[in-house]
Design an enzyme around this catalytic site. Structure first.
Site, PDB file in Angstrom:
ATOM      1  N   HIS A  14       2.669   7.830   8.119  1.00  0.00           N
ATOM      2  CA  HIS A  14       2.078   7.525   6.805  1.00  0.00           C
ATOM      3  C   HIS A  14       0.688   8.108   6.606  1.00  0.00           C
ATOM      4  O   HIS A  14       0.079   7.918   5.554  1.00  0.00           O
ATOM      5  CB  HIS A  14       2.043   6.019   6.571  1.00  0.00           C
ATOM      6  CG  HIS A  14       0.768   5.356   7.017  1.00  0.00           C
ATOM      7  ND1 HIS A  14       0.285   5.449   8.299  1.00  0.00           N
ATOM      8  CD2 HIS A  14      -0.124   4.604   6.340  1.00  0.00           C
ATOM      9  CE1 HIS A  14      -0.838   4.766   8.397  1.00  0.00           C
ATOM     10  NE2 HIS A  14      -1.112   4.249   7.238  1.00  0.00           N
ATOM     11  N   CYS A  40       0.895  -1.142   0.000  1.00  0.00           N
ATOM     12  CA  CYS A  40       0.000   0.000   0.000  1.00  0.00           C
ATOM     13  C   CYS A  40       0.945   1.205   0.000  1.00  0.00           C
ATOM     14  O   CYS A  40       1.986   1.177   0.656  1.00  0.00           O
ATOM     15  CB  CYS A  40      -0.850   0.000   1.263  1.00  0.00           C
ATOM     16  SG  CYS A  40      -2.077   1.303   1.246  1.00  0.00           S
ATOM     17  N   LYS A  80     -13.431   8.188  -4.303  1.00  0.00           N
ATOM     18  CA  LYS A  80     -13.325   7.225  -3.197  1.00  0.00           C
ATOM     19  C   LYS A  80     -14.219   6.007  -3.429  1.00  0.00           C
ATOM     20  O   LYS A  80     -15.167   6.050  -4.180  1.00  0.00           O
ATOM     21  CB  LYS A  80     -13.749   7.883  -1.873  1.00  0.00           C
ATOM     22  CG  LYS A  80     -12.841   8.988  -1.457  1.00  0.00           C
ATOM     23  CD  LYS A  80     -12.204   8.966  -0.119  1.00  0.00           C
ATOM     24  CE  LYS A  80     -12.242   7.826   0.821  1.00  0.00           C
ATOM     25  NZ  LYS A  80     -10.956   7.642   1.494  1.00  0.00           N
TER      26      LYS A  80
END
Length: 495
Positions: free
Chosen positions: A418, A100, A494
Site C-alpha cells: 500500500h 484509509c 500536505k
DNA sequence: ATGTCC
C-alpha cells in the site's frame, strides 16, 4: 523477542516463510529479501507471528513488502479468518483510519499544460494553482473546514457512501463504477456513536496530516500499455491522487471498539483470554470478537459506515479539485476517476484456502485489494487485465499504479502493498532531516510542496521512507501485482 | 493515523 528468526526459510522469489511455532496456528509469509529481514529493527515481524495465532486464521498471515510496526497488527499485513469456524474480527487488524485509501483521477491536461498551473497569473487576486487548491482543501490537524453536513446528510453518507456525496453535489454519479465496491460498503448509520458522528460533521473534504496528501502528478512511464489503456491512463497525462480516509470519525469508531474489546480480555499465565468466547490472543492490542458474535457484528457494521464516510471524503476532495481547476483555467477541465481503493479495511470474501473454498473475514491493514481480472466482484472492464492497485509513494519520489493478476487470485488473499513504508520514525526524521532544505531541493526538481506545518517537511521527506521502487520490485517478484505506470509528483498538498 | 489527553 526474535524467536521467529530461527524458523525463517526461503519460499521462492521474494517471499520468506516463518514456519509456525509456539502458539502460531499457521505459517507467516513475508514479501522481502534477505537483507530486508535482517535489517528489520521494529516489532513488525513479531507482530505478524502474533497475528498467526488468532482464532480461526486460515492460509498464512501475510506481510507485504512495506511491512512496518503498527497497533497490535503490523501495517502491511493481511490476515484472513474463517468466519464459519471460530474466525474473529479485530479492529486492530483494520487500523485507526478506517478505509484509509487512495483515489487516482485522470485530468484532461498534459505535462505541457503544467506551466499554466505553476505560473502565477498576472492581475489582482490571481494566484498559482497550488495555493488555490490548498485554499479549497483543508489539511493538517483541523477536523473542521470541510463541508458542513446536517445530521440527515451525515446519516446518508454513513449508509450510502460515495453515492450520497454525489447526491449532495460533492461527486459525480459516473465516478461510482470506478471505485472499490462502487464506493459503498453495506453500512448503517445507526451503528456509529454520536461522538463519532460529531467528529464527522465538518470534516468532509479534508485530507488530514501524516502521510495523507493531495497531489497533481504526471504519468512518467508506462510499463504495461494494455493495462494502462484499460485503466484510461497514458504517458505525459496529468493525474490527481487523493490519499486520505475517514478522519476523526473513523478514528473514534476504532478507538471505541478497541477499548471495549480490550476490556473483555484478562491476562492469565502470560496470555490474554476472553472468558465470554473462550478465546485467547498473544497481545492485548489484537483484541478480537468472533465474527458473528454481537460485538463482532457491532464493530463490522460501524467499520463499514466509517468506510462509507471515507469514500465520500475522497469524493468531496475530488469535487474541490474540479472546482479549483475550473476557477483557475476559466473553464471546465474534465477529471475522471481512474479507481478508488481501500487499504485499511476488513471484508467478507470467498477464497480458496489450500484447495477448499472458505468464507473469510480478510483484514487488510496497510494492504490493497489486488483481485484478478476475472473476479466477479469487478466490473468487466478489467477482464484479462486485473484490478487497478494504487500505491502512493513519498512526496519526492513517485507513486505507482499496479494491476492485480490477469486472472485468478494471488496467494495473499488477493492483496498487495500500500505504500513505501517508513524507514525512519517521525521523531528520528525530525531530528535528522532539515525540512526546509528538502522543500527547496524538491522545488529544483520540479515538485512544489504546499504544506500546512513545517514539521511535515522533515517527517514526510523522501529519506524518511523506504525505496518505493524496491517495494514494487519485491511485490512484482512475489507475483502479487505487476507495475502498470509510475507517477511523478508535481504539486503536493500536505498537512 | 488522531480535535498529538475526556
Amino acid at each position: 523477542m526474535q524467536d521467529w528468526k530461527r524458523f525463517l526459510e526461503d519460499d521462492g522469489g521474494s517471499v520468506k516463510r516463518i514456519k509456525k511455532q509456539g502458539r502460531m496456528r499457521v505459517d507467516a509469509l513475508v514479501v522481502a529479501d534477505e537483507g530486508h529481514i535482517e535489517k528489520s529493527n521494529d516489532r513488525s515481524l513479531e507482530q505478524l507471528t502474533n497475528t498467526a495465532s488468532l482464532p480461526g486464521i486460515v492460509g498464512e498471515a501475510w506481510g507485504m513488502a512495506d511491512l512496518h510496526q503498527g497497533y497490535g497488527f503490523p501495517i502491511g499485513g493481511v490476515v484472513a479468518t474463517n468466519v464459519e469456524d471460530e474466525g474473529v474480527i479485530s479492529p486492530g487488524g483494520v487500523g485507526f483510519d478506517i478505509n484509509c485509501g487512495v483515489r487516482l483521477c485522470s485530468i484532461d491536461l498534459s505535462f505541457d499544460d503544467l506551466g499554466s498551473l505553476i505560473r502565477k497569473k498576472s492581475g489582482s487576486g490571481s494566484k498559482e494553482f497550488g495555493n488555490r487548491l490548498k485554499g479549497r482543501v483543508p489539511s493538517g490537524e483541523t477536523g473542521k473546514g470541510g463541508h458542513r453536513l446536517s445530521s440527515g446528510e451525515l446519516d446518508e453518507i454513513l449508509s450510502e457512501g460515495a453515492k450520497a456525496a454525489a447526491e449532495l453535489g460533492l461527486g459525480h454519479y459516473e465516478d461510482l463504477v470506478s471505485m472499490e465496491m462502487n464506493g459503498r460498503l453495506d453500512g448503517d448509520s445507526g451503528s456509529v456513536s454520536e461522538i463519532a458522528k460529531r467528529r464527522g460533521m465538518s470534516a468532509l473534504g479534508s485530507i488530514g496530516r501524516g502521510n495523507h496528501f493531495l497531489e497533481i502528478q504526471v504519468i512518467d512511464e508506462v510499463f504495461d500499455e494494455a493495462a494502462a489503456k484499460s485503466f484510461g491512463i497514458e504517458e505525459g497525462r496529468l493525474t490527481a491522487m487523493v490519499h486520505t480516509g475517514s478522519r476523526g470519525l473513523g478514528y473514534q469508531v476504532c478507538s471505541e471498539h478497541v477499548k471495549f474489546l480490550e476490556g473483555k480480555y484478562k491476562k492469565t499465565d502470560g496470555t490474554w483470554h476472553a472468558e465470554e468466547w473462550e478465546i485467547g490472543v498473544a497481545d492485548i492490542q489484537l483484541a478480537s470478537a468472533p465474527f458473528f458474535s454481537k460485538d463482532g457484528q457491532s464493530y463490522f457494521e460501524a467499520m463499514k459506515a466509517a468506510g462509507n464516510y471515507a469514500f465520500a471524503n475522497r469524493s468531496a476532495v475530488t469535487q474541490q479539485l474540479r472546482n479549483a481547476l475550473k476557477d483557475h483555467m476559466g473553464s471546465e477541465v474534465d477529471i475522471e476517476v481512474v479507481y478508488d481503493v481501500c487499504h485499511n479495511i476488513a471484508r467478507l470474501e470467498e477464497h480458496d484456502v489450500h484447495g477448499s473454498t472458505c468464507s473469510c473475514c480478510v483484514h487488510r491493514k496497510g494492504a490493497t485489494r489486488a483481485f484478478g481480472g476475472d473476479s466477479p466482484s469487478l466490473s468487466g472492464r478489467f477482464s484479462g487485465v486485473g484490478q487497478p492497485v494504487l500505491v502512493p509513494g513519498d512526496m519526492g519520489t513517485s507513486s505507482y499504479v499496479l494491476a492485480g493478476p490477469e486472472g485468478g487470485s494471488n496467494r495473499a488473499f488477493g492483496s498487495s502493498c500500500h505504500g513505501a513504508g517508513r524507514a525512519l520514525s517521525r521523531r528520528d526524521a525530525r531530528s535528522k532531516i532539515d525540512g526546509l532544505a528538502v522543500k527547496k531541493e524538491l522545488e529544483e526538481k520540479g515538485t512544489y510542496i504546499y504544506e500546512t506545518t513545517e514539521r511535515c517537511l522533515s517527517e514526510e521527506a523522501p529519506d524518511a521512507y523506504k525505496d518505493i521502487d524496491e517495494v514494487i520490485r519485491l511485490t512484482d517478484e512475489a507475483g502479487l501485482a505487476r507495475p502498470v505506470a509510475r507517477l511523478r509528483p508535481l504539486i503536493v498538498i500536505k498537512g
